[in-house]
Design a protein around this motif. Structure first.
Motif, PDB file in Angstrom:
ATOM      1  N   SER A 257       0.825  -1.207   0.000  1.00  0.00           N
ATOM      2  CA  SER A 257       0.000   0.000   0.000  1.00  0.00           C
ATOM      3  C   SER A 257       0.857   1.254   0.000  1.00  0.00           C
ATOM      4  CB  SER A 257      -0.921   0.023   1.233  1.00  0.00           C
ATOM      5  OG  SER A 257      -0.161   0.085   2.428  1.00  0.00           O
ATOM      6  N   ASN A 258       0.283   2.321  -0.562  1.00  0.00           N
ATOM      7  CA  ASN A 258       0.748   3.691  -0.397  1.00  0.00           C
ATOM      8  C   ASN A 258      -0.488   4.587  -0.455  1.00  0.00           C
ATOM      9  OD1 ASN A 258       0.106   3.932  -3.139  1.00  0.00           O
ATOM     10  ND2 ASN A 258       2.240   3.859  -3.805  1.00  0.00           N
ATOM     11  N   ASP A 259      -0.306   5.870  -0.618  1.00  0.00           N
ATOM     12  CA  ASP A 259      -1.452   6.785  -0.580  1.00  0.00           C
ATOM     13  C   ASP A 259      -2.408   6.585  -1.748  1.00  0.00           C
ATOM     14  OD1 ASP A 259      -0.446   7.868   1.717  1.00  0.00           O
ATOM     15  OD2 ASP A 259       0.534   9.568   0.706  1.00  0.00           O
ATOM     16  N   GLN A 260      -1.918   6.027  -2.850  1.00  0.00           N
ATOM     17  CA  GLN A 260      -2.766   5.899  -4.043  1.00  0.00           C
ATOM     18  C   GLN A 260      -3.205   4.462  -4.342  1.00  0.00           C
ATOM     19  OE1 GLN A 260       0.348   7.736  -4.429  1.00  0.00           O
ATOM     20  NE2 GLN A 260      -0.841   9.544  -3.841  1.00  0.00           N
ATOM     21  N   PHE A 261      -2.572   3.481  -3.702  1.00  0.00           N
ATOM     22  CA  PHE A 261      -2.827   2.105  -4.111  1.00  0.00           C
ATOM     23  C   PHE A 261      -2.776   1.179  -2.903  1.00  0.00           C
ATOM     24  CE2 PHE A 261      -1.559  -2.070  -5.734  1.00  0.00           C
ATOM     25  CZ  PHE A 261      -2.382  -2.220  -6.848  1.00  0.00           C
ATOM     26  N   ASN A 262      -3.669   0.193  -2.890  1.00  0.00           N
ATOM     27  CA  ASN A 262      -3.713  -0.747  -1.772  1.00  0.00           C
ATOM     28  C   ASN A 262      -4.284  -2.073  -2.270  1.00  0.00           C
ATOM     29  OD1 ASN A 262      -3.686  -1.888   0.815  1.00  0.00           O
ATOM     30  ND2 ASN A 262      -5.773  -1.212   1.215  1.00  0.00           N
ATOM     31  N   ARG A 263      -3.595  -3.173  -1.990  1.00  0.00           N
ATOM     32  CA  ARG A 263      -4.156  -4.479  -2.323  1.00  0.00           C
ATOM     33  C   ARG A 263      -3.476  -5.559  -1.490  1.00  0.00           C
ATOM     34  NH1 ARG A 263      -3.210  -7.286  -7.918  1.00  0.00           N
ATOM     35  NH2 ARG A 263      -4.340  -8.810  -6.683  1.00  0.00           N
ATOM     36  N   SER A 264      -4.108  -6.725  -1.450  1.00  0.00           N
ATOM     37  CA  SER A 264      -3.553  -7.878  -0.742  1.00  0.00           C
ATOM     38  C   SER A 264      -3.558  -9.080  -1.673  1.00  0.00           C
ATOM     39  CB  SER A 264      -4.349  -8.175   0.526  1.00  0.00           C
ATOM     40  OG  SER A 264      -5.710  -8.436   0.206  1.00  0.00           O
ATOM     41  N   TRP A 265      -2.739 -10.072  -1.343  1.00  0.00           N
ATOM     42  CA  TRP A 265      -2.658 -11.289  -2.144  1.00  0.00           C
ATOM     43  C   TRP A 265      -2.061 -12.398  -1.304  1.00  0.00           C
ATOM     44  CZ3 TRP A 265       1.169  -7.830  -1.808  1.00  0.00           C
ATOM     45  CH2 TRP A 265       2.497  -8.273  -1.825  1.00  0.00           C
ATOM     46  N   GLU A 266      -1.934 -13.583  -1.911  1.00  0.00           N
ATOM     47  CA  GLU A 266      -1.450 -14.762  -1.192  1.00  0.00           C
ATOM     48  C   GLU A 266      -0.337 -15.443  -1.980  1.00  0.00           C
ATOM     49  OE1 GLU A 266      -4.891 -17.249  -0.844  1.00  0.00           O
ATOM     50  OE2 GLU A 266      -6.145 -15.572  -0.204  1.00  0.00           O
ATOM     51  N   GLY A 267       0.546 -16.132  -1.251  1.00  0.00           N
ATOM     52  CA  GLY A 267       1.499 -17.030  -1.860  1.00  0.00           C
ATOM     53  C   GLY A 267       2.699 -16.374  -2.518  1.00  0.00           C
ATOM     54  N   PRO A 268       3.495 -17.175  -3.249  1.00  0.00           N
ATOM     55  CA  PRO A 268       4.754 -16.705  -3.843  1.00  0.00           C
ATOM     56  C   PRO A 268       4.611 -16.246  -5.284  1.00  0.00           C
ATOM     57  CG  PRO A 268       4.656 -19.069  -4.035  1.00  0.00           C
ATOM     58  CD  PRO A 268       3.350 -18.642  -3.391  1.00  0.00           C
ATOM     59  N   PHE A 269       3.389 -15.933  -5.712  1.00  0.00           N
ATOM     60  CA  PHE A 269       3.163 -15.564  -7.101  1.00  0.00           C
ATOM     61  C   PHE A 269       3.419 -14.075  -7.327  1.00  0.00           C
ATOM     62  CE2 PHE A 269       0.230 -19.064  -6.030  1.00  0.00           C
ATOM     63  CZ  PHE A 269       0.783 -20.037  -6.842  1.00  0.00           C
ATOM     64  N   VAL A 270       3.702 -13.709  -8.592  1.00  0.00           N
ATOM     65  CA  VAL A 270       4.017 -12.311  -8.893  1.00  0.00           C
ATOM     66  C   VAL A 270       2.744 -11.478  -8.981  1.00  0.00           C
ATOM     67  CG1 VAL A 270       6.134 -12.932 -10.111  1.00  0.00           C
ATOM     68  CG2 VAL A 270       4.014 -12.692 -11.398  1.00  0.00           C
ATOM     69  N   ILE A 271       2.848 -10.216  -8.575  1.00  0.00           N
ATOM     70  CA  ILE A 271       1.772  -9.253  -8.750  1.00  0.00           C
ATOM     71  C   ILE A 271       2.333  -8.028  -9.460  1.00  0.00           C
ATOM     72  CG2 ILE A 271       0.524 -10.029  -6.696  1.00  0.00           C
ATOM     73  CD1 ILE A 271       1.483  -7.368  -5.358  1.00  0.00           C
ATOM     74  N   SER A 272       1.474  -7.322 -10.179  1.00  0.00           N
ATOM     75  CA  SER A 272       1.854  -6.081 -10.864  1.00  0.00           C
ATOM     76  C   SER A 272       1.176  -4.910 -10.173  1.00  0.00           C
ATOM     77  CB  SER A 272       1.436  -6.141 -12.340  1.00  0.00           C
ATOM     78  OG  SER A 272       2.139  -7.160 -13.017  1.00  0.00           O
ATOM     79  N   VAL A 273       1.947  -3.845  -9.942  1.00  0.00           N
ATOM     80  CA  VAL A 273       1.425  -2.662  -9.256  1.00  0.00           C
ATOM     81  C   VAL A 273       1.965  -1.420  -9.955  1.00  0.00           C
ATOM     82  CG1 VAL A 273       1.302  -3.854  -7.032  1.00  0.00           C
ATOM     83  CG2 VAL A 273       3.348  -2.553  -7.613  1.00  0.00           C
ATOM     84  N   PRO A 274       1.323  -0.273  -9.782  1.00  0.00           N
ATOM     85  CA  PRO A 274       1.885   0.967 -10.327  1.00  0.00           C
ATOM     86  C   PRO A 274       3.231   1.268  -9.660  1.00  0.00           C
ATOM     87  CG  PRO A 274      -0.424   1.271  -9.709  1.00  0.00           C
ATOM     88  CD  PRO A 274       0.003  -0.050  -9.144  1.00  0.00           C
ATOM     89  N   PRO A 275       4.172   1.856 -10.370  1.00  0.00           N
ATOM     90  CA  PRO A 275       5.453   2.209  -9.749  1.00  0.00           C
ATOM     91  C   PRO A 275       5.247   3.152  -8.561  1.00  0.00           C
ATOM     92  CG  PRO A 275       5.550   2.451 -12.139  1.00  0.00           C
ATOM     93  CD  PRO A 275       4.113   2.228 -11.801  1.00  0.00           C
TER      94      PRO A 275
END
Length: 457
Positions: A257-275
């Motif tokens: 999380s930061n001021d503009q983005f927040n999410r959760s996930w599970e496990g060792p898999f890759v996620i994509s987020v805004p820089p």
């Protein structure tokens, strides 16, 4: 309506009756459900996926193939709620018919197939794929990651997937027998290792943390994803930042999380987020920790799971300290902690206690490196260290099948131990003063001592 531009995943999942059988003491279907649930947790919540399932309605026999689609969180719940049907069939070929049609509708979407058996409806899925390959035309082959999970007597029937030589389909087939292997195959289905350009070593790296950052290939091209939506803009799209928590099990939960983005996930898999700069957390009430880290666009950042823990070591208590052991981290342990060097637990032949290091948790290969007459003569052992616990290890039991323990005569000085093997080969070793009790030797050898001195009364 599901967009035809792309899907997060197309899954084909076996819910036949045999999936209720145990693997690693857990029903196979529960292992698959948890890991697929974790995989889907990394997909955008507003994105969609599809699942082709068979075996849930045995009364339909070989027509028991269903297509489910929807938003990723919805599909997560459906995957977890469905149960295998008793004596359900395995219409694997019919499932592939549906899968081929969906791949043609959503080109570029990777497919994941998980089954524990061969087709039970009198068809041959490999022959079907050969025929489909003649009819399907695509610029880039459709990629299918196929897992044969605990195939048992069906192994021979499934080997044809390894031999397929197709132009329009790329089949990545894996014959596996453990939950760890399944997790690795699901990771491979979204792996970006082939897209890595170079490793970045600059100010973004936190010193000594084992966090690795990689620049990704082709990030300057306009892929149609992200960036400006203004068709008049010449500004190239901003590539996402990609994050992976290496070594985590499927049940581990994380947030970013930061001021503009927040999410959760599970496990060792890759996620994509805004820089951007983020707080990254391991969501565990007892051992979870948080780090702040800057994720740059067009990069893949790999953070070992242990970096997000308050404690990542286990205490060890070794009985029978007459062996010096070398502990070498297994690959899964390096995934958890990053680069680790081998560790030695030092012992003395007089069996006096020594200070033992705390060992990072995970699996280790343990070898005897002292006394010298046992080096390379005992098979290595695999030992699991539990985190935040006292791990009691009995070395005599660990190597008991190969060792016996002998006592030398008491002497006022040093002595020489003569070891004779069953083929009458001899070797001699110097024993310093005081090293005479509880000496380990191989079971198929005998020990004697040169001119031991008899103690005076």
């Amino acid at each position: 309506m599901v967009s035809q531009a792309a899907l997060s995943f197309i899954l084909m999942l076996d819910y036949s009756g045999s999936m209720e059988q145990p693997l690693d003491k857990t029903p196979k279907i529960q292992i698959v459900q948890k890991q697929v649930h974790a995989l889907l947790s990394t997909a955008p919540e507003q994105g969609s996926s599809e699942a082709i399932v068979f075996g849930t309605k045995p009364e339909k026999e070989c027509k028991d193939v269903r297509l489910m689609n929807g938003k990723n969180p919805t599909l997560q719940k459906q995957v977890m709620s469905m149960q295998p049907g008793a004596f359900g069939k395995t219409p694997l070929t019919q499932g592939f018919r549906t899968l081929v049609g969906r791949l043609q509708k959503y080109p570029g979407t990777r497919a994941v197939v998980i089954t524990d058996g061969a087709d039970t409806c009198g068809e041959n899925p490999c022959e079907f794929l050969k025929e489909a390959d003649k009819k399907v035309k695509t610029d880039k082959p459709y990629e299918i990651f196929m897992v044969g999970l605990d195939l048992k007597e069906d192994k021979s029937q499934m080997q044809c997937f390894k031999d397929l030589d197709l132009k329009n389909f790329k089949i990545n087939f894996a014959d596996i027998d453990s939950k760890e292997d399944l997790l690795n195959q699901l990771k491979a289905s979204q792996s970006l290792n082939n897209d890595i350009d170079t490793e970045i070593k600059d100010s973004m790296r936190t010193g000594g943390t084992n966090i690795k950052i990689f620049k990704m290939k082709n990030q300057g091209r306009n892929s149609g994803k992200g960036g400006s939506n203004d068709p008049k803009s010449n500004k190239p799209p901003t590539p996402p930042a990609v994050l992976e928590i290496t070594g985590a099990p499927e049940e581990a939960k994380f947030s970013i999380s930061n001021d503009q983005f927040n999410r959760s996930w599970e496990g060792p898999f890759v996620i994509s987020v805004p820089p951007g700069e983020y707080k990254i957390r391991f969501l565990d009430p007892n051992n979870g920790a948080e780090i702040t880290f800057k994720l740059a666009g067009g990069t893949l950042t790999k953070i070992p799971w242990a970096q997000l823990m308050k404690v990542a070591v286990g205490q060890i208590a070794l009985d029978e300290m007459a062996l010096t052991l070398q502990w070498t981290p297994e690959p899964s342990t390096k995934e958890i902690h990053g680069e680790l060097k081998p560790i030695e637990t030092i012992a003395r032949l007089d069996n006096k206690k020594t200070d033992l290091p705390k060992i990072p948790f995970g699996k280790w290969t343990v070898e005897v490196i002292s006394p010298p007459w046992l080096i390379k003569r005992l098979p290595p052992k695999s030992v699991s260290i539990v985190n935040s616990s006292k791990n009691s290890i009995n070395v005599s039991e660990m190597f008991g099948a190969d060792l016996k323990w002998v006592d030398a005569p008491r002497t006022a000085g040093a002595q020489v131990m003569v070891i004779k093997s069953k083929d009458s080969q001899e070797e001699r070793h110097f024993l310093p003063v005081g090293q005479s009790k509880h000496i380990p030797i191989l079971k198929d050898t005998e020990a004697s001592w040169l001119s031991p001195e008899v103690p005076k009364n």
